[in-house]
Design an enzyme around this catalytic site. Structure first.
Site, short mmCIF file in Angstrom:
data_model
loop_
_atom_site.label_atom_id
_atom_site.label_comp_id
_atom_site.label_asym_id
_atom_site.label_seq_id
_atom_site.Cartn_x
_atom_site.Cartn_y
_atom_site.Cartn_z
CB SER A 24 -68.38 33.62 -9.73
OG SER A 24 -67.99 34.66 -10.85
CB THR B 239 -65.19 40.12 -10.13
OG1 THR B 239 -64.42 39.54 -11.38
CG2 THR B 239 -64.62 40.65 -8.96
CG ASP B 240 -65.63 36.23 -14.49
OD1 ASP B 240 -65.20 37.17 -14.19
OD2 ASP B 240 -65.31 35.14 -15.10
CB THR C 30 -59.88 37.36 -8.69
OG1 THR C 30 -60.07 36.63 -10.23
CG2 THR C 30 -58.57 38.06 -8.69
C1 SIN Z 1 -62.66 36.97 -10.96
O1 SIN Z 1 -62.89 36.74 -9.74
O2 SIN Z 1 -62.33 38.24 -11.07
C2 SIN Z 1 -62.85 36.22 -11.84
C3 SIN Z 1 -63.24 34.66 -11.58
C4 SIN Z 1 -64.57 34.65 -11.18
O3 SIN Z 1 -65.63 35.40 -11.21
O4 SIN Z 1 -64.60 33.69 -10.20
#
Ligand code: SIN
Length: 330
Positions: A62, A95-96, A15
């Protein structure tokens, strides 16, 4: 005047590299579209903190990261930290699974230089995006001498978390990152302030180096629920060297699964009791007689981090006692 530190920023997607159609798209947007140069250019103030060099290593969400991705990221970070002209590394990341990559680095980098992993819950195009400030703070943390010997860090919402402890615990809110024992410190006005240090061993004090790891043993996770059938667990256990059983409550195992898991342990699969609650301790010989069954327990690790710890532990030992000791040391 002291020279500015040299920080390398590695882009991997997520993200923080996302873009929505409009500023109101805080949750619906495309991930992994902005290059790391573009992301950095949007925060010119960051260039006052350090000499920055950007590198696009990957460009993907991710959720796609498997063991090979961890090795690719880990090896590149290790290579950079080993260089005399690099003082720290920041990895921008979805963040995942940020907590998994960060924990893998925390356990396998052989350097006391700062390695910081950072993401964002809202893309740079969204209202109240956390992308710019999170990245600015991550760079401030990586550039600061007080961040040395802290292991791998995750920075979000003005907080500095230990990679060992931090968990993403909300699917869309900005306040998504939580460490059960609290953050290590804050970042304020471009400066980190630490109040605690990681208590468990990491980086230079582990037996694992990403530089010498090429293949990682297969460890899977099973999420427990009352109607989970033994056959489903069996088919996962059949192909794995280790199985993290994310049990209910304090790592409980339903009666109809006990024999199957005992048989798996007898065949040499390392069965590890964890908890699907997301926090707390799974006590050895507490809810189940682990000594009798030949099972292990995670101490306080969440299933996704227990998977990484067992994966690494299996590269150095197959002895159950040694594997259990790993859960109590790291
Ligand atoms: C994010 O980055 O918040 C969601 C997608 C990811 O983990 O790549």
């Amino acid at each position: 005047m002291t020279a500015k530190p040299n920080i390398v920023v590695i882009g991997t997607g997520g993200t923080i590299a996302g873009q929505g159609k409009a500023a109101v798209n805080t949750s619906a947007y495309l991930c992994s579209v902005l290059g790391i140069d573009e992301i950095l250019d949007a925060i010119p103030h960051a260039f006052a903190l350090a000499n920055l060099r950007a590198e696009q290593l990957l460009q993907t969400g991710s959720e796609n990261f498997n063991n090979d991705h961890l090795l690719v990221i880990g090896k590149r970070v290790a290579e950079l930290l080993a260089r005399q002209d690099v003082d720290g590394v920041v990895v921008t990341h979805g963040t995942d699974t940020i907590e998994e990559t960060a924990y893998f680095l925390h356990l396998t980098l052989k350097s006391s230089k700062p390695a910081v992993v950072v993401g964002a819950m809202r893309p740079p195009s969204a209202m109240s995006s956390d992308a710019a400030l999170n990245l600015y703070d991550a760079l401030a943390v990586a550039a600061h001498p007080s961040s040395r010997s802290m292991g791998t860090l995750v920075v979000a919402n003005n907080e500095i978390h230990s990679a060992r402890d931090v968990v993403k615990s909300n699917s869309f809110k900005l306040e998504a990152f939580h460490s059960p024992y609290g953050a290590l410190g804050y970042v304020i006005e471009g400066e980190p302030r630490y109040y605690r240090r990681p208590a468990r061993a990491h980086t230079l004090d582990t037996p694992w180096s990403v530089e010498t790891l090429d293949v990682l043993p297969k460890v899977d996770i099973v999420y427990a629920y009352g109607a989970l059938e033994a056959q489903a667990v069996e088919s996962i256990a059949a192909n794995a060297r280790g199985l993290i059983y994310a049990g209910t409550g304090n790592g409980n195992v339903a009666r109809h699964l006990v024999d199957m898991l005992c048989n798996a342990a007898r065949r040499g699969v390392q069965v590890v009791r964890a908890s699907r609650t997301g926090a707390g301790i799974v006590l050895r010989n507490g809810a189940q007689p682990d000594d009798d069954y030949g099972w292990l327990t995670v101490d306080d690790q969440v299933p996704q981090k227990a998977r990484l710890l067992l994966t690494l532990a299996l590269t150095s030992s197959a002895d159950r006692r040694a594997l259990q000791a790993v859960f109590e040391r790291y």
